[in-house]
Design a protein around this motif. Structure first.
Motif, PDB file in Angstrom:
ATOM      1  N   ILE A   1      69.598 -20.512 -59.855  1.00 27.02           N
ATOM      2  CA  ILE A   1      69.931 -20.330 -58.435  1.00 27.02           C
ATOM      3  C   ILE A   1      71.411 -20.606 -58.210  1.00 27.02           C
ATOM      4  CG2 ILE A   1      69.618 -21.341 -56.151  1.00 27.02           C
ATOM      5  CD1 ILE A   1      67.358 -19.570 -56.705  1.00 27.02           C
ATOM      6  N   VAL A   2      71.916 -21.685 -58.798  1.00 25.99           N
ATOM      7  CA  VAL A   2      73.335 -22.036 -58.643  1.00 25.99           C
ATOM      8  C   VAL A   2      74.222 -20.941 -59.229  1.00 25.99           C
ATOM      9  CG1 VAL A   2      75.131 -23.655 -59.382  1.00 25.99           C
ATOM     10  CG2 VAL A   2      72.933 -24.517 -58.561  1.00 25.99           C
ATOM     11  N   ALA A   3      73.876 -20.474 -60.435  1.00 25.86           N
ATOM     12  CA  ALA A   3      74.688 -19.441 -61.088  1.00 25.86           C
ATOM     13  C   ALA A   3      74.711 -18.164 -60.263  1.00 25.86           C
ATOM     14  CB  ALA A   3      74.137 -19.168 -62.482  1.00 25.86           C
ATOM     15  N   ALA A   4      73.567 -17.748 -59.725  1.00 25.33           N
ATOM     16  CA  ALA A   4      73.515 -16.530 -58.917  1.00 25.33           C
ATOM     17  C   ALA A   4      74.346 -16.680 -57.645  1.00 25.33           C
ATOM     18  CB  ALA A   4      72.057 -16.199 -58.564  1.00 25.33           C
ATOM     19  N   THR A   5      74.266 -17.841 -57.019  1.00 25.57           N
ATOM     20  CA  THR A   5      75.005 -18.065 -55.766  1.00 25.57           C
ATOM     21  C   THR A   5      76.502 -18.085 -56.014  1.00 25.57           C
ATOM     22  OG1 THR A   5      73.136 -19.365 -54.935  1.00 25.57           O
ATOM     23  CG2 THR A   5      75.208 -19.566 -53.761  1.00 25.57           C
ATOM     24  N   GLN A   6      76.939 -18.769 -57.067  1.00 19.96           N
ATOM     25  CA  GLN A   6      78.368 -18.821 -57.361  1.00 19.96           C
ATOM     26  C   GLN A   6      78.911 -17.447 -57.737  1.00 19.96           C
ATOM     27  OE1 GLN A   6      78.565 -22.095 -60.302  1.00 19.96           O
ATOM     28  NE2 GLN A   6      79.624 -23.255 -58.714  1.00 19.96           N
ATOM     29  N   TRP A   7      78.107 -16.679 -58.475  1.00 18.52           N
ATOM     30  CA  TRP A   7      78.542 -15.334 -58.868  1.00 18.52           C
ATOM     31  C   TRP A   7      78.734 -14.471 -57.631  1.00 18.52           C
ATOM     32  CZ3 TRP A   7      76.318 -10.457 -58.287  1.00 18.52           C
ATOM     33  CH2 TRP A   7      76.883  -9.422 -59.062  1.00 18.52           C
ATOM     34  N   ALA A   8      77.779 -14.507 -56.704  1.00 10.89           N
ATOM     35  CA  ALA A   8      77.872 -13.689 -55.502  1.00 10.89           C
ATOM     36  C   ALA A   8      79.039 -14.141 -54.620  1.00 10.89           C
ATOM     37  CB  ALA A   8      76.566 -13.739 -54.730  1.00 10.89           C
ATOM     38  N   CYS A   9      79.212 -15.444 -54.475  1.00 15.01           N
ATOM     39  CA  CYS A   9      80.307 -15.956 -53.637  1.00 15.01           C
ATOM     40  C   CYS A   9      81.667 -15.564 -54.201  1.00 15.01           C
ATOM     41  CB  CYS A   9      80.209 -17.469 -53.508  1.00 15.01           C
ATOM     42  SG  CYS A   9      78.817 -18.038 -52.494  1.00 15.01           S
ATOM     43  N   ALA A  10      81.792 -15.553 -55.547  1.00 16.79           N
ATOM     44  CA  ALA A  10      83.073 -15.213 -56.163  1.00 16.79           C
ATOM     45  C   ALA A  10      83.428 -13.744 -55.972  1.00 16.79           C
ATOM     46  CB  ALA A  10      83.024 -15.552 -57.653  1.00 16.79           C
ATOM     47  N   LEU A  11      82.440 -12.888 -55.790  1.00 18.48           N
ATOM     48  CA  LEU A  11      82.696 -11.456 -55.669  1.00 18.48           C
ATOM     49  C   LEU A  11      82.813 -10.998 -54.223  1.00 18.48           C
ATOM     50  CD1 LEU A  11      80.382 -10.123 -58.502  1.00 18.48           C
ATOM     51  CD2 LEU A  11      82.876 -10.001 -58.427  1.00 18.48           C
ATOM     52  N   LEU A  12      82.674 -11.906 -53.283  1.00 20.95           N
ATOM     53  CA  LEU A  12      82.824 -11.570 -51.868  1.00 20.95           C
ATOM     54  C   LEU A  12      84.051 -12.271 -51.295  1.00 20.95           C
ATOM     55  CD1 LEU A  12      79.112 -11.894 -50.695  1.00 20.95           C
ATOM     56  CD2 LEU A  12      80.390  -9.769 -51.055  1.00 20.95           C
ATOM     57  N   ARG A  13      84.760 -11.569 -50.418  1.00 23.19           N
ATOM     58  CA  ARG A  13      85.920 -12.195 -49.773  1.00 23.19           C
ATOM     59  C   ARG A  13      85.490 -13.417 -48.966  1.00 23.19           C
ATOM     60  NH1 ARG A  13      90.607  -9.087 -49.454  1.00 23.19           N
ATOM     61  NH2 ARG A  13      90.400  -6.924 -50.142  1.00 23.19           N
TER      62      ARG A  13
END
Length: 539
Positions: A74-86
């Motif tokens: 869950i943490v990895a998915a959230t960090q990945w998505a946050c890094a790819l969004l402004r």
């Protein structure tokens, strides 16, 4: 001078269910999820199936493919998505449509993903679109339909511009597996090409061995067809000579070996033809002591045509012209063909045999293998771009689903706010003039009940069936109002799943706990009355 240590994130909480739960209502909360102590998480694991949630998204989060989503994933998915969004706040919208300007193009990964999103829209005929939807990313056939090279290493025939190479690819496909290209078309990959040329090389080498040894093809190119003719009559010829040897052993056997009169009487009752199965079961010719097998004249009509071919294709070319075949001739014939039979037993490259030896040699001598290898290499060179297209699909799914999952995993906000059902709520059970919204799917009611009894809640397990649906549904429902006096195994109700489908529900197990304060107060007295009634009944 060392850089200052960033301040820890300040979390906010809400009180629900008798304990404090973290609030996830800011993008910064999601970006800092890795800082949240796991003691404060409501759940630390959930299955990828059995939830009212898109399993395709759960499969993307489940990186180890063990069928369960755990906190690090869950943490990895959230960090990945946050890094790819402004702005991580975009995740709070839960929208199935992602604006292109929302993608963070300040990093190489973001730039690649943005370029891939634009390429998807171009391939779909929407070059001026400013947003991409989940529907856009799921139609892989349309995404890759306009390009022959998509990074998967699979080459369909139309990826080649040379007609000769297109033909060769089609032939390779006909001789083995046909993996499906990302465009939805069948094609060939490196493994299929290598396997085909290995088969072709082995087949050509196998034939060279025969061409260099006259013993292997005693009839030249006609040998295979002649041996097929031999195979058709070999068992009957062996039968004939065996019967003749038995007649030599005991002359009394001659009459029964030639079939008795009653066998012919049985034939008399049928409409006979040379191809009648009953007639074919008779010997090839009349059994006599020391009599060779006639190849013409007095032979079984069912085998006359086959024996004529046998004589023409094998006996005359190998043994010379003759009208009868002795057992010694038969043994010599088999000996002459034994090297061929051994060579056939060593056959290699059978998968390409249908192409013919001439075509196999033409393929091996041509540049086709090199040309196909170049096409595969060109396709492989685009793998990063094609994989980034898959990443676009992943980001769009996370943009729609991730925040909802967090509010049903890290906290149970959806469940306690009651504005929307939690993803673990399977539907609503109507039974005993009550409705139960807290219904969960269960795979094994007995295993679930072993621990569920500790909840102190009245739990009812039901088996649900629906006409036209072969698989039954197992659920457990929590009863939180009224009493349990009228709840019993076998009682029926109606269950509505989250799609609105109705199921016939039957109680199979009950974990009986007091539902209300009133029922808890009267429970001891009811037990005493029940005990007295049982004692009176016994007396």
């Amino acid at each position: 001078m060392s850089s200052p240590t960033p301040e820890p994130h300040r979390w906010r909480f809400f009180r629900a269910g008798g304990f404090d739960q973290v609030r996830l209502d800011r993008g910064t909360d999601l970006a800092a999820l890795n800082q949240l102590d796991q003691k404060l998480w409501i759940a630390l694991s959930c299955p990828t199936r059995g939830l009212e949630f898109d399993p395709a998204t759960l499969d993307l989060i489940d990186t180890d493919k063990d069928g369960r989503i755990r906190a690090p994933e869950i943490v990895a998915a959230t960090q990945w998505a946050c890094a790819l969004l402004r702005h991580p706040d975009d995740l709070l919208k839960g929208s199935a449509t992602l604006r292109l300007e929302a993608i963070n193009d300040q990093t190489p990964a973001g730039q690649q993903l943005l370029a891939s999103a634009r390429q998807i829209l171009v391939n779909l005929g929407k070059p001026d679109a400013r947003e991409i939807s989940l529907e856009d990313t799921t139609d892989s056939d349309r995404i890759f339909a306009q390009t022959h090279f998509n990074g998967d290493g699979i080459i369909p025939p139309d990826a080649a511009t040379d007609p000769a190479v297109q033909t060769l690819i089609t032939e390779i496909m006909s001789c083995g597996d046909c993996p499906i290209d990302r465009s939805g078309k069948p094609g060939v990959g490196q493994a299929q090409v290598e396997a085909f040329f290995a088969e072709a090389t082995a087949y050509a080498a196998w034939w060279r061995k025969a061409e260099g040894d006259a013993r292997l093809l005693p009839l030249g190119g006609e040998t295979p067809a002649a041996v097929a003719t031999l195979t058709a009559v070999a068992a009957k010829i062996e039968d004939y000579f065996t019967r003749c040897r038995l007649a030599v052993f005991d002359p009394r056997a001659v009459l029964p070996l030639n079939r008795e009169e009653k066998d012919y009487l049985a034939l008399n009752a049928q409409d006979l033809s040379p191809r009648a199965p009953a007639l074919a079961a008779f010997p090839l010719a009349r059994i006599e002591v020391g009599l060779p097998l006639p190849l013409e004249g007095p032979v079984n009509p069912a085998w006359a045509e086959a024996l004529a071919r046998f004589r023409h294709e094998l006996v005359t070319p190998l043994l010379g012209a003759r009208s009868a075949l002795s057992e010694a001739d038969w043994a010599e014939l088999l000996q002459r063909l034994a090297p061929y039979q051994a060579w056939v037993g060593e056959k290699a490259g059978a998968k390409v045999e249908k192409l013919g030896l001439a075509r196999v040699r033409e393929i091996l001598a041509g540049p086709g293998q090199t040309a196909i290898a170049a096409l595969i290499a060109k396709d492989r060179s685009l793998e990063p771009e094609a994989n980034a297209i898959a990443e676009v699909k992943k980001l769009v799914r996370y943009h729609r689903d991730l925040y909802k999952l967090l509010n049903n995993y890290v906290s149970f906000h959806d469940f306690y706010s009651r504005r929307d059902k939690a993803i673990f709520q399977a539907g609503t059970l109507f039974l005993d003039q009550r409705s139960c919204d807290l219904c969960l799917r269960v795979a094994d009611a007995n295993r679930h009940a072993a621990m569920a009894g500790l909840a102190g809640t009245c739990l009812v397990y039901c088996e649900c069936a629906r006409p036209g649906v072969p698989d039954k549904l197992q659920i457990v429902a929590a009863f939180t109002d009224g009493d349990s006096d009228n709840l019993m195994v076998g009682r029926n109700g109606i269950f509505y799943d989250r799609l609105g489908h109705d199921w016939d529900a039957t109680i199979t197990k009950i974990i009986d706990n007091p539902i209300s304060i009133r029922q808890a107060f009267w429970a001891p007295y009811k037990k005493l009355v029940r005990l007295i009634e049982e004692q009176i009944a016994k007396r």
